[in-house]
Enzyme design. Structure first.
Site, PDB file in Angstrom:
ATOM      1  N   ASP A   1       0.813  -1.214   0.000  1.00  0.00           N
ATOM      2  CA  ASP A   1       0.000   0.000   0.000  1.00  0.00           C
ATOM      3  C   ASP A   1       0.848   1.266   0.000  1.00  0.00           C
ATOM      4  OD1 ASP A   1       0.646  -0.884   2.660  1.00  0.00           O
ATOM      5  OD2 ASP A   1      -0.739   0.597   3.481  1.00  0.00           O
TER       6      ASP A   1
ATOM      7  N   HIS B   1       7.981  -0.844  12.974  1.00  0.00           N
ATOM      8  CA  HIS B   1       6.891  -1.480  12.232  1.00  0.00           C
ATOM      9  C   HIS B   1       7.208  -2.974  12.150  1.00  0.00           C
ATOM     10  CE1 HIS B   1       3.370  -1.503   9.824  1.00  0.00           C
ATOM     11  NE2 HIS B   1       3.954  -1.625   8.635  1.00  0.00           N
TER      12      HIS B   1
ATOM     13  N   ASP C   1       4.662   3.911   8.668  1.00  0.00           N
ATOM     14  CA  ASP C   1       3.881   3.117   9.608  1.00  0.00           C
ATOM     15  C   ASP C   1       4.735   2.798  10.828  1.00  0.00           C
ATOM     16  OD1 ASP C   1       2.123   3.224   7.549  1.00  0.00           O
ATOM     17  OD2 ASP C   1       1.946   1.064   7.247  1.00  0.00           O
TER      18      ASP C   1
END
Length: 314
Positions: free
Chosen positions: A67, A140, A211
């Site tokens: 993504d 992450h 993230d």
């Protein structure tokens, strides 16, 4: 400087939010655009803006989850078709170079410009006369980086009345004084730039984080930043759900901004579980810790004017 969000969702696209991508518009500063992440359909999102792919000078990838990168091959190819012939530099974690080169090779995609891929480690990854970009690895589930973009101080303003009083002629000497250089007049007098200009003007600092769980490196990258862009995949009360996936809640994002002494927070990477009407509730939760907060939406645009962060209607 303006920030424009091209994708603000988490994991996969939804009807309201595309996958991750953010444009840092440096059109006034260097007539270029820097892109941060390039999720699926990023180039489709660009079609709904005034952004020009040929103006993209640098792309910073936070990590290699789909993504955040699946829109990259298409954008690289389209940049050629759309007249982009200037060098493009891409920064990101180890493995990025192999993935891009293999994808372009198998698809036989030809680029009409020079592409440089830099696989980064922590530290300063780019510096010139105007900007410094620093990267730190966040927390992450795979290697993931956050970026701190700092504009170096700008020259002070030239005090034209003062230069006129002391007899500096119009022309190149004035420019040299404005640029911080001392000059000598024809009569032998030395004119110091500091005497005829205002003090240097502070530049902006933007922290764009990938993230991550709540972590101290996010705070370090965000120290005294004008804008912190921080993921907020989850809402209050779901910390234990967020941690195993390497994500943050809106409260954790707000805590990072507060502890960093930042001026403003833009919460990004919002889960599809939060429909548009839920954005206000997320904002309210975040404001309980850090008042200067926005919830990002696709195509939202922000700018810094006189040290203040403003949202522009897109």
């Amino acid at each position: 400087m303006q920030l424009q969000f091209l994708g603000t969702g988490a994991g996969m696209p939804s009807k309201q939010r595309n996958t991750s991508s953010l444009a840092l518009k440096l059109l006034e500063e260097r007539r270029k655009i820097w892109l941060f992440d390039c999720g699926e359909a990023t180039q489709h999102q660009i079609l709904h803006t005034t952004l020009k792919p040929r103006k993209i000078e640098k792309i910073f990838i936070t990590h290699l989850h789909g993504d955040h990168i699946f829109g990259l091959p298409g954008l690289l190819g389209s940049r050629s078709f759309l007249g982009g012939d200037e060098k493009l530099t891409i920064y990101g974690p180890k493995g990025l170079k192999e993935w891009i080169q293999l994808t372009l090779k198998i698809s036989q995609t030809h680029l009409n410009y020079v592409m440089e891929i830099i696989e980064i480690e922590e530290g300063i990854i780019f510096e010139d006369d105007s900007f410094i970009v620093t990267a730190k690895e966040l927390e992450h589930v795979i290697p993931c980086y956050g970026y701190r973009v700092e504009q170096k101080p700008l020259p002070g303003k030239l005090l034209v009345e003062k230069t006129s009083e002391i007899g500096v002629p119009k022309g190149p000497l004035l420019k040299r004084l404005k640029d911080g250089q001392d000059v000598t007049l024809e009569d032998g007098r030395l004119i110091r730039s500091a005497d005829v200009t205002t003090p240097p003007i502070s530049g902006f600092t933007v922290s764009i984080l990938g993230d991550t769980r709540y972590c101290h490196k996010s705070i370090e990258l965000s120290r005294d930043a004008h804008i912190v862009v921080h993921e907020a995949t989850f809402d209050a009360g779901t910390e234990e759900l967020a941690k195993p996936y390497g994500h943050s809640t809106i409260l954790e994002a707000a805590t990072v901004a507060k502890e960093a002494g930042a001026k403003a927070l833009i919460a990004n990477h919002i889960s599809a579980r939060f429909l548009p009407e839920a954005a206000k509730a997320l904002e309210t939760q975040g404001k309980s810790i850090f008042p200067d907060i926005w919830i990002a939406s696709d195509f939202a645009e922000f700018e810094i004017k006189n040290g203040t962060v403003l949202e522009r209607t897109s």
